[in-house]
Design a protein around this motif. Structure first.
Motif, PDB file in Angstrom:
ATOM      1  N   UNK A 155       2.535  15.754   1.952  1.00 45.92           N
ATOM      2  CA  UNK A 155       1.568  14.761   1.210  1.00 45.92           C
ATOM      3  C   UNK A 155       2.265  14.530  -0.265  1.00 45.92           C
ATOM      4  N   UNK A 156       2.754  13.357  -0.571  1.00 44.37           N
ATOM      5  CA  UNK A 156       3.326  13.258  -1.884  1.00 44.37           C
ATOM      6  C   UNK A 156       2.425  12.711  -2.989  1.00 44.37           C
ATOM      7  N   UNK A 157       1.772  13.340  -4.109  1.00 41.88           N
ATOM      8  CA  UNK A 157       1.118  12.686  -4.895  1.00 41.88           C
ATOM      9  C   UNK A 157       1.784  12.494  -6.489  1.00 41.88           C
ATOM     10  N   UNK A 158       1.914  11.188  -6.683  1.00 41.86           N
ATOM     11  CA  UNK A 158       2.567  10.801  -8.066  1.00 41.86           C
ATOM     12  C   UNK A 158       1.939   9.329  -8.552  1.00 41.86           C
ATOM     13  N   UNK A 159       1.629   9.171  -9.777  1.00 41.95           N
ATOM     14  CA  UNK A 159       1.290   7.863 -10.070  1.00 41.95           C
ATOM     15  C   UNK A 159       2.298   6.784 -10.447  1.00 41.95           C
ATOM     16  N   UNK A 160       3.676   7.136 -10.107  1.00 39.23           N
ATOM     17  CA  UNK A 160       4.776   6.502 -10.478  1.00 39.23           C
ATOM     18  C   UNK A 160       5.269   5.881  -9.026  1.00 39.23           C
ATOM     19  N   UNK A 161       5.130   4.604  -8.415  1.00 40.47           N
ATOM     20  CA  UNK A 161       5.529   4.288  -7.330  1.00 40.47           C
ATOM     21  C   UNK A 161       7.198   4.499  -6.998  1.00 40.47           C
ATOM     22  N   UNK A 183       1.316   9.334   0.966  1.00 40.54           N
ATOM     23  CA  UNK A 183       1.393   9.412  -0.327  1.00 40.54           C
ATOM     24  C   UNK A 183       0.094   9.061  -1.118  1.00 40.54           C
ATOM     25  N   UNK A 184      -0.176   9.417  -2.270  1.00 40.47           N
ATOM     26  CA  UNK A 184      -1.419   9.224  -2.936  1.00 40.47           C
ATOM     27  C   UNK A 184      -0.842   8.768  -4.548  1.00 40.47           C
ATOM     28  N   UNK A 185      -1.583   8.118  -5.145  1.00 36.88           N
ATOM     29  CA  UNK A 185      -1.172   7.343  -6.607  1.00 36.88           C
ATOM     30  C   UNK A 185      -2.115   7.894  -7.454  1.00 36.88           C
TER      31      UNK A 185
END
Length: 212
Positions: free
Chosen positions: A10-16, A37-39
């Motif tokens: 699972x990839x979590x980052x606030x930059x698309x 993914x999660x933002x």
């Protein structure tokens, strides 16, 4: 993990753009599969519960719920995911908070593709993953932490009531002190524990055995 059972991530980052780049990188690696993914930190908690990934690549600084807080919340309900923080920040306090939240690793975004993929695989095997620079900073941060002034008795009382879900006003009535005094105690607790919110303060205090 066998070829029939790829490591799910699972990839979590606030930059698309960062999420897309990491997705492409990991999907191209044999034996790895991006589960989702999660933002944001809040979305990460929800998606981790729904997807039950093997490894979570977690950004650190994201809006209201940061990566350390999200990690603690995820691991409070499940010990299965191995969380690896992937961030541009290498501040001592950030590193310490991430590790104390239960993260299995801490990498900087300048990490090479090969090292990142190796780190995901190592985390899935249950290994701790720290870049050499971060390992040194963690040792220093822990040394500084040991020298910090412990919480006072009143600060522990306030934090125990926070853990029970009481508001500042409720705590004030319970302890017969003003609401402003409660807020002052909490601000001191945040500074001592190097956290920025109530939930993180309670978790940090529990992990350090301050509320036993």
């Amino acid at each position: 993990m066998s070829a029939e059972q790829p490591i799910t991530v699972l990839i979590v980052d606030d930059h698309p753009v960062v999420r897309e780049g990491l997705c492409a990188m990991l999907e191209a690696a044999p034996g790895l599969r991006v589960a989702g993914t999660a933002g944001s930190g809040e979305e990460a908690v929800v998606r981790a519960a729904a997807l039950d990934p093997d490894v979570i690549l977690m950004d650190l600084r994201m809006g209201e719920t940061d990566g350390a807080t999200a990690t603690a919340r995820i691991l409070r309900h499940s010990r299965r995911p191995k969380v690896v923080v992937l961030t541009t920040y290498e501040d001592d306090a950030d590193i310490l908070r991430a590790v104390e939240s239960g993260a299995a690793g801490y990498l900087l975004k300048g990490t090479s593709r090969a090292d990142l993929i190796d780190a995901v695989r190592a985390a899935a095997r249950g290994e701790t993953v720290l870049s050499p620079a971060v390992a040194g900073r963690l040792f220093r941060a822990r040394s500084q932490e040991q020298q910090q002034t412990p919480l006072s008795g009143r600060e522990c009382e306030v934090l125990r009531l926070v853990g029970r879900g009481l508001t500042n006003a409720d705590i004030g009535r319970e302890l017969h002190i003003g609401e402003a005094t409660v807020k002052t105690h909490l601000l001191r607790v945040f500074k001592k524990l190097q956290v920025s919110d109530r939930t993180a303060a309670v978790l940090a205090a529990i992990e350090r055995g301050l509320l036993d």
